[in-house]
Design a protein around this motif. Structure first.
Motif, PDB file in Angstrom:
ATOM      1  N   ASP A  39       0.842  -1.194   0.000  1.00  0.00           N
ATOM      2  CA  ASP A  39       0.000   0.000   0.000  1.00  0.00           C
ATOM      3  C   ASP A  39       0.879   1.246   0.000  1.00  0.00           C
ATOM      4  N   GLU A  40       1.165   1.772  -1.194  1.00  0.00           N
ATOM      5  CA  GLU A  40       2.014   2.958  -1.366  1.00  0.00           C
ATOM      6  C   GLU A  40       3.284   2.851  -0.524  1.00  0.00           C
ATOM      7  N   PRO A  41       4.066   1.791  -0.694  1.00  0.00           N
ATOM      8  CA  PRO A  41       5.203   1.542   0.204  1.00  0.00           C
ATOM      9  C   PRO A  41       6.385   2.465   0.007  1.00  0.00           C
ATOM     10  N   THR A  42       6.375   3.284  -1.041  1.00  0.00           N
ATOM     11  CA  THR A  42       7.525   4.167  -1.284  1.00  0.00           C
ATOM     12  C   THR A  42       7.180   5.638  -1.097  1.00  0.00           C
ATOM     13  N   THR A  43       5.951   5.945  -0.714  1.00  0.00           N
ATOM     14  CA  THR A  43       5.515   7.341  -0.645  1.00  0.00           C
ATOM     15  C   THR A  43       6.316   8.138   0.373  1.00  0.00           C
ATOM     16  N   ALA A  44       6.622   7.525   1.530  1.00  0.00           N
ATOM     17  CA  ALA A  44       7.300   8.261   2.599  1.00  0.00           C
ATOM     18  C   ALA A  44       8.816   8.234   2.484  1.00  0.00           C
ATOM     19  N   LEU A  45       9.352   7.702   1.374  1.00  0.00           N
ATOM     20  CA  LEU A  45      10.790   7.553   1.215  1.00  0.00           C
ATOM     21  C   LEU A  45      11.328   8.560   0.202  1.00  0.00           C
ATOM     22  N   ASP A  46      12.620   8.876   0.329  1.00  0.00           N
ATOM     23  CA  ASP A  46      13.207   9.785  -0.657  1.00  0.00           C
ATOM     24  C   ASP A  46      13.396   9.049  -1.980  1.00  0.00           C
ATOM     25  N   VAL A  47      13.682   9.808  -3.026  1.00  0.00           N
ATOM     26  CA  VAL A  47      13.676   9.265  -4.381  1.00  0.00           C
ATOM     27  C   VAL A  47      14.680   8.134  -4.555  1.00  0.00           C
ATOM     28  N   THR A  48      15.875   8.294  -4.002  1.00  0.00           N
ATOM     29  CA  THR A  48      16.905   7.265  -4.154  1.00  0.00           C
ATOM     30  C   THR A  48      16.467   5.961  -3.505  1.00  0.00           C
ATOM     31  N   VAL A  49      15.953   6.049  -2.286  1.00  0.00           N
ATOM     32  CA  VAL A  49      15.508   4.847  -1.578  1.00  0.00           C
ATOM     33  C   VAL A  49      14.291   4.244  -2.269  1.00  0.00           C
ATOM     34  N   GLN A  50      13.421   5.086  -2.824  1.00  0.00           N
ATOM     35  CA  GLN A  50      12.273   4.570  -3.575  1.00  0.00           C
ATOM     36  C   GLN A  50      12.730   3.632  -4.681  1.00  0.00           C
ATOM     37  N   ALA A  51      13.721   4.051  -5.431  1.00  0.00           N
ATOM     38  CA  ALA A  51      14.213   3.230  -6.539  1.00  0.00           C
ATOM     39  C   ALA A  51      14.753   1.904  -6.031  1.00  0.00           C
ATOM     40  N   GLU A  52      15.451   1.929  -4.910  1.00  0.00           N
ATOM     41  CA  GLU A  52      15.996   0.699  -4.353  1.00  0.00           C
ATOM     42  C   GLU A  52      14.887  -0.252  -3.908  1.00  0.00           C
ATOM     43  N   ILE A  53      13.871   0.297  -3.257  1.00  0.00           N
ATOM     44  CA  ILE A  53      12.763  -0.542  -2.773  1.00  0.00           C
ATOM     45  C   ILE A  53      11.997  -1.136  -3.949  1.00  0.00           C
TER      46      ILE A  53
END
Length: 563
Positions: free
Chosen positions: A465-479
């Motif tokens: 459920d929107e697991p990357t919304t609260a993360l910065d862009v770099t970490v989003q890509a990793e996740i």
């Protein structure tokens, strides 16, 4: 954690409070043994303070100081008993109301409110009058009168804690109400409850002494501080206030010690107060995603979700294939999360769902499903990594709980499987992470840990459920790369909820577009462009998505038909 690091939160208030309380406990233990004979001995009446009687003597010739010291044991025992009755009963009631059904909760809360409206001291006097004068009656009276207040305060604290995602997850996994309260709710309420318990102890001490002062508490030949104050009242009126100094000072010092200890323990017990630590997480390697497999894993037909008489999700139907990654996109309020939570059987209170069919594999989700089977069918990865885990428990305890509870694994076997899962998601120093509290991990690390938890139970469907919304862009890509790799290696299907069109293009095989509780379009992720999308709302979403490096057309047609 070493003893030194465990106690590095000592503070002057806590130290002073413990010293004062330790002195009072020492007096309570030793004074009746050492001084009871001298305290009961008769001497000159109304003697002034002297070397032989530091606070003088009372009307019967008893040494006032020694009697005050001897009375410490009975006073503290009565105060502890009454406080324990109020605190334990109040915690059980205040926590329990948030674990029962909504209609039962409302009844319980209204009853507690009605009891709180009745003055506590008046209630204590009524109970004491019914039970008769005496120490036991005073303890019961004060304890009973304190229950409603502590229950109301605990219920207020539990209201927020009971809605946290880790509590919802525990309910999904079939954890018993008692275990939810003890392991997930009470640890996160410990800080304010410690302060409230200390304040209750101080108030109870005063109330116990007051009942004895007015003759409803301890009776002769026994005596506590309140009874000593009652006996010293004539001396006060006669101009000899020093006879009240002993019990009065002891009451003040004990109450002060309780408050200082409560405040100090609340600060020391807060794991979030410790300095966050931990090196930056390692970057995962990218991997190619798996192609959708044949066969339908999740099957939803004619799903309706209502809040009262209002339809929030309106007769939608969709499926998710084995090993497929399906994205659900749409603006806030479109019904994405409610749809996912209905599959996980985690709809909020007050919402109802009906469906012609709602299944994962051979599990019919319209009927009760045993928690052990539900765990193997669905795992959740929530939006906010900061609220995913219980902040009062270490990561190892939380990550292994499902495996120990529903898989029947030993603590060692569960730990080993979780460590393997943490290594799978490229968590750095997994053994060390298991010993840390959630606040000691970065947002990306917490999200990796959540994905590892989902993998450890080997589910057939992962709902993200929107697991990357609260993360910065770099970490989003990793996740996102982790989700892609997890899908490729484990074969788990993924239902990925987001409002980010770029994410679904990069991650998903197929996309479901929702608007106002309806599915307006299903489309392959590779075809998700303005030119190929069929529905005007899908095209509007695409046009609202920034596309860096692409020159926009000179003129855009404004289309906003929602169908």
């Amino acid at each position: 954690m070493s003893p030194r690091s465990r106690f590095h939160r000592w503070n002057p208030g806590l130290v002073l409070g413990l010293v004062l309380l330790g002195v009072m406990v020492l007096i309570a233990v030793l004074a009746p043994i050492l001084f009871v004979g001298q305290a009961n001995a008769l001497g000159p009446r109304f003697a002034p303070p002297s070397a032989g009687h530091w606070l003088g003597t009372d009307a019967a010739g008893h040494d006032v100081l020694l009697r005050s010291l001897v009375a410490t044991r009975l006073t503290l025992l009565m105060t502890v008993a009454a406080t324990a009755m109020a605190v334990l009963s109040g915690v059980v009631l205040g926590t329990g109301v948030w674990l029962v059904r909504p209609w039962a909760r409302e009844i319980c809360l209204r009853v507690i409110d009605a009891m709180v409206a009745f003055p506590g001291l008046l209630l204590a006097l009524v109970v004491a009058a019914v039970l008769g004068a005496g120490g036991s009656a005073a303890v019961i009276a004060i304890g009973v009168s304190g229950i409603p207040y502590f229950a109301r305060l605990t219920a207020n604290l539990a209201a927020g804690t009971s809605q946290q995602e880790y509590v919802s997850t525990a309910r999904l996994l079939g954890v018993s109400h008692g275990r939810i309260a003890v392991r997930h709710m009470l640890p996160n309420m410990a800080e304010p409850l410690l302060v409230l318990s200390a304040s209750t102890f101080a108030a109870t001490l005063t109330a116990i002494s007051a009942l004895s002062f007015v003759g409803l508490g301890v009776q002769s030949p026994s005596y506590d501080w309140g009874k000593l104050l009652n006996e010293a009242l004539p001396s006060l009126l006669a101009g000899r206030p020093f006879q009240m100094a002993g019990p009065a000072v002891l009451i003040i010092l004990t109450g002060l010690a309780a408050v200082l200890v409560g405040d100090g323990l609340a600060a020391a017990a807060n794991p979030r107060g410790r300095a966050a630590a931990g090196p930056a997480e390692a970057r995962p390697t990218a991997s190619d995603g798996a192609q959708p497999q044949s066969g339908r894993l999740a099957d939803v037909r004619d799903l309706w979700i209502h809040s009262g008489g209002k339809a929030l999700v309106k007769g939608i139907s969709f499926g998710i294939g084995q090993g497929e990654i399906v994205g659900i996109v749409g603006e806030s309020g479109s019904g994405k999360t409610l749809t996912a939570m209905s599959l996980a059987r985690l709809l909020p209170d007050g919402l109802t769902s009906t469906a012609a069919r709602m299944s994962i594999g051979d599990l019919d989700l319209r009927r009760p499903v045993p928690p052990a089977l539900m765990v193997e069918a669905v795992s959740l990865v929530y939006q906010d990594p900061g609220s995913t885990f219980n902040p009062a428990l270490r990561m190892g305890t939380q990550l292994t709980e499902v495996l120990r509870t529903h898989k029947g694994l030993s603590a060692r076997a569960a730990r080993n499987r979780v460590l393997d899962a943490l290594r799978t998601v490229h968590m750095t120093r997994p053994e060390h992470r298991m010993k840390q509290h959630p606040h000691e991990l970065s947002g990306g690390m917490r999200q990796r840990a959540m994905i590892a938890t989902a993998l450890a139970v080997e589910p057939r469907l992962i709902i993200a459920d929107e697991p990357t919304t609260a993360l910065d862009v770099t970490v989003q890509a990793e996740i996102l790369r982790e989700f892609k790799r997890v899908n490729s290696e484990s074969g788990a299907a993924i239902m990925f909820i987001t409002h980010d069109i770029g994410v679904v293009r990069a991650l998903c095989d197929r996309v479901i577009v929702m608007y106002d509780g309806e599915i307006v379009e299903e489309i392959a992720a590779g075809d998700l462009t303005v030119e190929t999308a069929r529905h005007p709302y899908t095209r509007a979403l695409l046009r609202a998505t920034p596309d860096i490096g692409v020159t926009p057309p000179p003129e855009r047609t404004k289309e906003h038909s929602h169908g």
